[in-house]
Every structure is written in C-alpha cells, then in structure tokens.
Write an enzyme that holds these catalytic residues in place. Structure first.
Site, PDB file in Angstrom:
ATOM      1  N   LYS A 211      34.205  68.123  87.471  1.00 31.72           N
ATOM      2  CA  LYS A 211      32.956  68.244  86.721  1.00 31.72           C
ATOM      3  C   LYS A 211      31.827  68.386  87.727  1.00 31.72           C
ATOM      4  CE  LYS A 211      29.592  65.757  83.891  1.00 31.72           C
ATOM      5  NZ  LYS A 211      29.214  64.490  83.228  1.00 31.72           N
TER       6      LYS A 211
ATOM      7  N   GLU B   4      18.609  56.837  80.226  1.00 32.65           N
ATOM      8  CA  GLU B   4      19.824  56.365  80.898  1.00 32.65           C
ATOM      9  C   GLU B   4      19.566  55.195  81.838  1.00 32.65           C
ATOM     10  OE1 GLU B   4      23.492  58.245  83.526  1.00 32.65           O
ATOM     11  OE2 GLU B   4      22.150  59.552  82.407  1.00 32.65           O
TER      12      GLU B   4
END
Length: 457
Positions: free
Chosen positions: A219, A269
């Site tokens: 990723k 986040e």
C-alpha cells in the site's frame, strides 16, 4: 460565546498577574530551570476569538476532537526546536521530558514534527524545522464548561528574574481584551493550482499500482498539494475560525510563527493519547463521501462497511498499530468490529486500540514506532516512504506528521492531515489517498477533493 471582560475585570486580572510575578517568583530560584504557572478563572471568553485579537506574532491553537478542551496561546515562555534532519527524535523528546521535570501538570509543550525528517525542507517549511515545540506565554483555555487564563514563566538561575518579570508584565499589558468585530467578509479566491495536476496524478497512481503488482509495496499513500491564492491576505487563525464552523468532530490546530506564516488543520485522526501508562490509538482509513440526503448517506455507509478495497486499506493501518503496541505495551485491546466515523464531508472506517505501556516506553519511542502509520505512508513503511519521496513533487513538511502536546504526565498527538500551510496570500492545502489494488486515479482525486472541501468552500 464572546469576550465580555470589562475594564475593571482587566485591571483586576493585571493586579493578579503582578502579584504572581513579584510575590510568587522567588529571588533565588535554586538550581536548574523550572516552570511556574499562574491561572485565574474567566467568564464567557472564547479562546479562538481571544486569539484573533492578539498581535503577538507567535500563536498556538489546539482543540480536542471531542470539544472538551480548547487552548489559545500567545507568545512563548519556552521553545525547544530541532533543525538537524539526522537528529534522533527519541533524543529530542528526552529533552522535552527533562524540561518538564517538576513542571505543573498543566504546563504543556505544543508542536509538531516533519513527516519525513530526513528530507530537506523546502523554503516555505524551513522556519518550522524538523521539530518545534513551545510552551505558550499566555493561554486562554476552555476545559469542560469553564474558561481560564494562564501565564507560564520559566525560572532560569542564569537570568535576572526581575528583568524577565518586567518583560512578561509588558507582554501582558499588550494583550487585547476588546470585543471581536463582526465576522469579516471571506477573502476572494483568485487562483488555484494543483501539484501534481490531473495528468501527473494519474501517472503517479498508475505507477503506485504497478509497484503494488510488482510486490515492492502493498500500500502507498499519495498526497496532493493544492495552492489557493486569495485577496486580501489573511492570517492562519482567520482561516481556522471559518473551518471550525464547518465540522465539530475533528482536532483543530494552528502553529503560527509570524503574522503571515502558519500551519493549520482540521484532522479526524488521533495518532495516540497517553494518560500516565495508559495509551489509546485508532485506525482511521477507508473513505466514502457524505450523502446529500439521509438515504444517499446510508448508501455510502453500507458501501464502506462492505468494501473489500476499503477494508483491506483499513486493515493495513490497524495491523501496523497493533504491531507497534505489542512492542510498547504489556496488554493490548482492540475493537472487535468495524465502525464508521462520520465527519462533515466524508466518513471513514474506524477501529480503536488501547494498551498499558511497559516501563520505559516514553513518548519518543512511541512516536518512532507509530509514525508514520500506513494511513499516511504505506506498507511496508520504509519502502513506501522511498516511493513517496520519488513520486511526490513537493515537500510534505509537517503535513501528515505528528502534531499535539506533551506534559509531565500525559500527551496527545494527532496526524496532521486535512491541513494547510498559510504563506502570505496563499494557502497550500494537503490531503492524500491510500492506493491499494482496486484504486483508480479519478476516484482517488475526488476523494481528496472531498477531504479538502471545508477549506475551499
């Protein structure tokens, strides 16, 4: 909530500050530097509005995602910075820890760290350094339903404390307590440019997918810089005030080094929060937009919960956090089921992680293991960082790095996504998208548009 301090209240506050400076600061501070702190309760004072009125060029703002705490700081009682890109971040946090020895628990250093400290900084990011943390001189902060004013003073045996106290009193007298004028008209957007532009973005995403197919990475998170130019120029706290009206479910931050240079953001986040030996983190990855009706919103919600591509992307982040926690903690717990974190423009897959730290697991070690998570870098970490450095045509600076605060007994850091660097009449906006099998250049471009939506409205 507005500023309502009357002249008599300001005079009474000044008298209390003077008593603090002349009566509470001992003539012989002893060996070593140490902080002392003065606090006084206030009524009906909004921290961000107070900060907007201050002319001090150095400003800090931090608001928790739960809206349980907001701090506006003007000036600096102390600053610890690192300029060397080869410096050890663990060693830097040891310096912060030593500075906080014997400090009141409310004293906090606020600041941030570059996403990739080893990369040379572009000129726009140079003033921020590799890492920079400061204790505000003056704070207006709201905790729960109460508001407080605080003054922080660093006693240094090597300095004349009387002259320092006189300087602090002069700074206090320069604070502005007048009411805030009506909300100013928004500056006009003159131009926008994207780096990379659409064709460059398409090539980057296709290159990333090829790297994944070749198993060089599993990723990779690619980011984009969008530069907006406005007239007239604006300060970072002005933009932050507008952002805060759009979404209440994020961390808000501002680190202003001069009237026309600041790093601001509205990030959902949390990297971690530490209370003593207890630590919390969370995986936030996998995205859908919010719908323009309840039915459409629920459709996106169901898609997100059942999307193989988004669940895979989320799992990379969660597994990475769990692996770091197992190196740091004696016990680890994680959410058993996926949930969804809904924000103003987007919604994300969300999981929570909790642990009890082993002795010796300090904030420097925590950050070195957790940052960067696959949510902002990729997996494997080192390979993804190399490819990001090769593909992205701009310096991330503090974007996607850890920003937050540290005190003697606690710390909290967010990941500085959905953020922007204010530079005179321009703001450079940063947001990214995780590239995994199934990603497409157009969908990831639109995902970034959703993420920066509050900035460009």
């Amino acid at each position: 909530m507005g500023i309502t301090l009357e002249k008599q209240s300001i005079e009474a506050l000044q008298e209390k500050v003077e008593r603090f400076l002349w009566d509470k600061i001992p003539e012989n501070p002893g060996e070593g530097k140490r902080f002392i702190r003065f606090t006084v309760p206030l009524e009906r004072l909004d921290p961000l509005e107070w900060l907007l009125r201050q002319e001090n060029p150095r400003k800090i703002y931090w608001r928790s995602r739960e809206s349980t705490f907001a701090m506006a700081g003007a000036g600096e009682a102390d600053c610890i910075a690192e300029e060397n890109p080869l410096a050890d971040i663990t060693g830097f946090f040891n310096r912060l820890g030593r500075a906080l020895l014997n400090a009141p628990p409310e004293v906090r250093y606020y600041g941030g760290i570059r996403f990739n400290p080893a990369r040379s900084a572009d000129p726009a990011w140079e003033p921020f350094g590799v890492a920079r943390f400061a204790v505000p001189r003056f704070e207006c902060y709201a905790a729960g339903k109460k508001t407080w004013f605080a003054c922080n003073f660093l006693l240094d045996p090597a300095e004349n404390w009387r002259s320092r106290a006189e300087s602090v009193l002069k700074e206090f007298k320069e604070l502005n307590w007048e009411g805030l004028p009506a909300f100013p008209e928004a500056p006009a957007l003159l131009s926008r440019s994207d780096l990379p532009a659409r064709e460059g973005w398409r090539k980057n995403v296709l290159t990333a997918l090829a790297l994944i197919e070749q198993r060089r990475v599993e990723k990779i998170v690619l980011a984009r810089q969008s530069t907006l130019r406005f007239s007239p120029p604006f300060a970072g706290v002005d933009m932050l005030r507008r952002l805060q009206m759009a979404d209440q479910r994020v961390f808000y931050f501002c680190f202003q080094l001069s009237p026309r240079r600041a790093f601001i953001g509205a990030t959902p986040e949390r990297l971690y929060r530490r209370d003593g030996r207890e630590i919390f983190s969370e995986a936030v990855a996998g995205t859908r937009p919010r719908g323009n009706s309840r039915g459409v919103d629920q459709k996106y919600y169901r898609e997100l919960l059942h999307s193989e591509k988004d669940i895979r992307e989320h799992r990379f982040v969660l597994d990475s956090i769990l692996a770091s926690f197992r190196q740091l903690c004696r016990t680890v717990e994680a959410s058993e089921t996926l949930s969804v974190l809904k924000l103003a423009n987007v919604q994300h897959l969300y999981s929570r992680v909790r642990g009890i730290l082993e002795p010796g697991a300090d904030d420097g070690r925590i950050l070195s293991l957790l940052h960067p998570t696959p949510a902002v870098g990729g997996f494997p970490k080192s390979a993804a960082l190399r490819e990001i450095d090769a593909l992205e045509p701009f310096d991330r600076g503090w974007y996607a790095g850890p920003v937050g605060w540290i005190s003697a007994g606690a710390a909290e850091f967010a990941v500085a996504i959905r953020s922007g660097l204010v530079e005179d009449e321009r703001i450079h906006l940063f947001a990214g998208a995780g590239i995994v099998p199934g990603s497409s250049p157009e969908k990831e471009w639109q995902e970034i548009e959703s993420k920066i939506g509050n900035f460009v409205k």
